[in-house]
Design an enzyme around this catalytic site. Structure first.
Site, PDB file in Angstrom:
ATOM      1  N   LYS A 149       0.858  -1.143  -0.309  1.00  0.00           N
ATOM      2  CA  LYS A 149      -0.031   0.133  -0.022  1.00  0.00           C
ATOM      3  C   LYS A 149       0.841   1.254   0.137  1.00  0.00           C
ATOM      4  O   LYS A 149       1.638   1.622   0.858  1.00  0.00           O
ATOM      5  CB  LYS A 149      -0.810   0.052   1.111  1.00  0.00           C
ATOM      6  CG  LYS A 149      -1.799   1.259   1.302  1.00  0.00           C
ATOM      7  CD  LYS A 149      -2.790   1.277   2.572  1.00  0.00           C
ATOM      8  CE  LYS A 149      -3.604   2.351   2.576  1.00  0.00           C
ATOM      9  NZ  LYS A 149      -4.473   2.194   3.654  1.00  0.00           N
ATOM     10  N   LYS A 205      -2.332  -1.360  -3.685  1.00  0.00           N
ATOM     11  CA  LYS A 205      -3.206  -0.285  -4.018  1.00  0.00           C
ATOM     12  C   LYS A 205      -2.401   1.004  -3.539  1.00  0.00           C
ATOM     13  O   LYS A 205      -1.416   0.938  -2.988  1.00  0.00           O
ATOM     14  CB  LYS A 205      -3.803  -0.663  -2.448  1.00  0.00           C
ATOM     15  CG  LYS A 205      -4.886   0.909  -1.995  1.00  0.00           C
ATOM     16  CD  LYS A 205      -5.439   0.638  -0.567  1.00  0.00           C
ATOM     17  CE  LYS A 205      -6.504   1.873  -0.445  1.00  0.00           C
ATOM     18  NZ  LYS A 205      -6.677   1.853   0.707  1.00  0.00           N
TER      19      LYS A 205
HETATM   20  C1  PBG Z   1      -6.706   3.708   5.532  1.00  0.00           C
HETATM   21  C2  PBG Z   1      -7.326   3.321   4.409  1.00  0.00           C
HETATM   22  C3  PBG Z   1      -7.365   4.452   3.032  1.00  0.00           C
HETATM   23  C4  PBG Z   1      -8.010   3.831   1.948  1.00  0.00           C
HETATM   24  C5  PBG Z   1      -8.562   2.577   2.606  1.00  0.00           C
HETATM   25  N1  PBG Z   1      -8.054   2.211   3.921  1.00  0.00           N
HETATM   26  C6  PBG Z   1      -6.836   5.464   3.076  1.00  0.00           C
HETATM   27  C7  PBG Z   1      -5.712   5.923   3.516  1.00  0.00           C
HETATM   28  O1  PBG Z   1      -4.669   5.177   3.884  1.00  0.00           O
HETATM   29  O2  PBG Z   1      -5.177   7.258   3.809  1.00  0.00           O
HETATM   30  C8  PBG Z   1      -8.137   4.629   0.963  1.00  0.00           C
HETATM   31  C9  PBG Z   1      -9.208   4.104  -0.010  1.00  0.00           C
HETATM   32  C10 PBG Z   1      -9.616   4.621  -1.147  1.00  0.00           C
HETATM   33  O3  PBG Z   1      -8.974   6.017  -1.367  1.00  0.00           O
HETATM   34  O4  PBG Z   1     -10.698   4.533  -1.821  1.00  0.00           O
HETATM   35  N2  PBG Z   1      -7.589   2.610   6.600  1.00  0.00           N
END
Ligand code: PBG
Length: 326
Positions: free
Chosen positions: A199, A251
């Site tokens: 991520k 992601k």
């Molecule tokens: C954090 C989380 C995020 C997203 C999913 N889980 C945001 C982040 O890391 O700031 C982003 C999902 C999206 O942008 O659609 N729990």
């Protein structure tokens, strides 16, 4: 006059031929719908930066979930949005059985049983008053191991509430192993771990932060990855596999298709990719301006993620796309 020896166009000449030779498939079952359920609202609340996406009430979530399941989507990923006054430094309202995410999981587990796959975001950022994905140490840094202890409790609360899949998204070292051990010790040996393995710290999460009413100041660069680091992404994926991840996820999706491909090449377990909020919002905004055919662009983006090697795609278009594909 010489004739071309190779004529790739031959296989494109009728819709039936094109269908016969289509290499990449996109089916409703490949798609997972992320959904937001908020505490303390009476009506679904539109998210301005994600047209067509809402913070749901418990009831509107049940309706949206039923619609998604009828459309044939592969699963639902739930995010909880607590009241601001319920947030604290430890994200306690995420762990509480009466916290909004756990209550919503029980609603959907009751409505849908095993008809779909219920997934829960196993992270603290929605629930903490500082907005970080973990708990902080005395100097204000995210404390890896203390956070893992909290994730284990969070995963247990979600499993007890009916989640088939827990999805740790905080990028703490060792989070998958800690959660697996905690679930197994409590008898939840069948609960699946979908690990957000690679991520990246991404600008494409912008609209999501509105969607969950994030309290974050600063950034997540001490735990999420730098966007240039492909080798490190593979290391993260291998570590999560070693710790027992059942599914690994990359992601965001579209800006990291090379990483999706690399994951697909090495992973012995299914690979997921998350088409995040900013990816959805960009295409939606261009479509709203009449600059792009939104439906065609959405489907093309989903095919590109499948072509890169993702078995499963999380997308805010899941229900709609399932309808378009029918
Ligand atoms: C954090 C989380 C995020 C997203 C999913 N889980 C945001 C982040 O890391 O700031 C982003 C999902 C999206 O942008 O659609 N729990």
């Amino acid at each position: 006059m010489t004739f071309p020896r190779h004529r790739p166009r031959r296989l494109r000449s009728t819709p039936a031929l094109r269908r016969l030779v289509a290499q990449t498939s996109l089916e409703p079952r490949h798609l997972v719908l992320p959904v937001f359920v908020a505490d303390g609202i009476d009506e679904p609340r539109p998210i301005a930066s994600m047209p067509g996406v809402y913070q749901h009430t418990r009831d509107s979530l049940r309706a949206a979930a039923a619609e998604a399941v009828d459309a044939g989507v592969g699963g639902l990923m739930l995010f909880g949005v607590p009241r601001d006054e319920d947030k604290d430094a430890l994200g306690s309202c995420g762990l509480h059985p009466d916290g909004i995410l756990n209550v919503a999981l029980r609603d959907l587990a009751k409505d849908l049983g095993d008809e779909t796959v219920l997934m829960a975001d196993t992270c603290l950022d929605e629930f903490t008053d500082h907005g970080h994905c973990g708990v902080l140490d005395a100097r204000g840094r995210v404390d890896n191991d203390a956070t893992n202890a909290q994730y284990v409790k969070l995963a247990l609360a979600q499993a007890e509430s009916g989640a088939h899949v827990v999805a740790p998204s905080g990028m703490m070292d060792g989070q998958v192993a800690a959660i697996r051990e905690g679930l197994d010790a409590a008898g939840f040996t069948d609960v699946v771990i979908l690990a957000y393995a690679a991520k990246f710290a991404s600008a494409f999460y912008g609209p999501f932060r509105e969607a969950v009413g994030s309290s974050l100041q600063g950034d997540r660069r001490t735990y999420q990855q730098d966007s240039g680091n492909a080798r490190e992404a593979l290391r993260e994926i291998e570590l999560d596999l070693d710790e027992g991840a059942d599914i690994v996820m990359v992601k965001p999706a579209m800006a990291y298709l090379d990483v999706v491909r690399a994951a697909a090449e090495v992973s012995p377990v299914p690979v997921a990719a998350y088409q995040v909020s900013g990816e959805y919002s960009m295409i939606s905004a261009a479509a709203a301006n009449g600059w792009i055919d939104g439906r065609a662009a959405a489907l093309e983006s989903l095919i590109s993620i499948r072509r890169a090697g993702a078995d499963i795609v999380l997308t805010y278009w899941a229900t709609e796309a399932a309808g378009w594909l029918a």
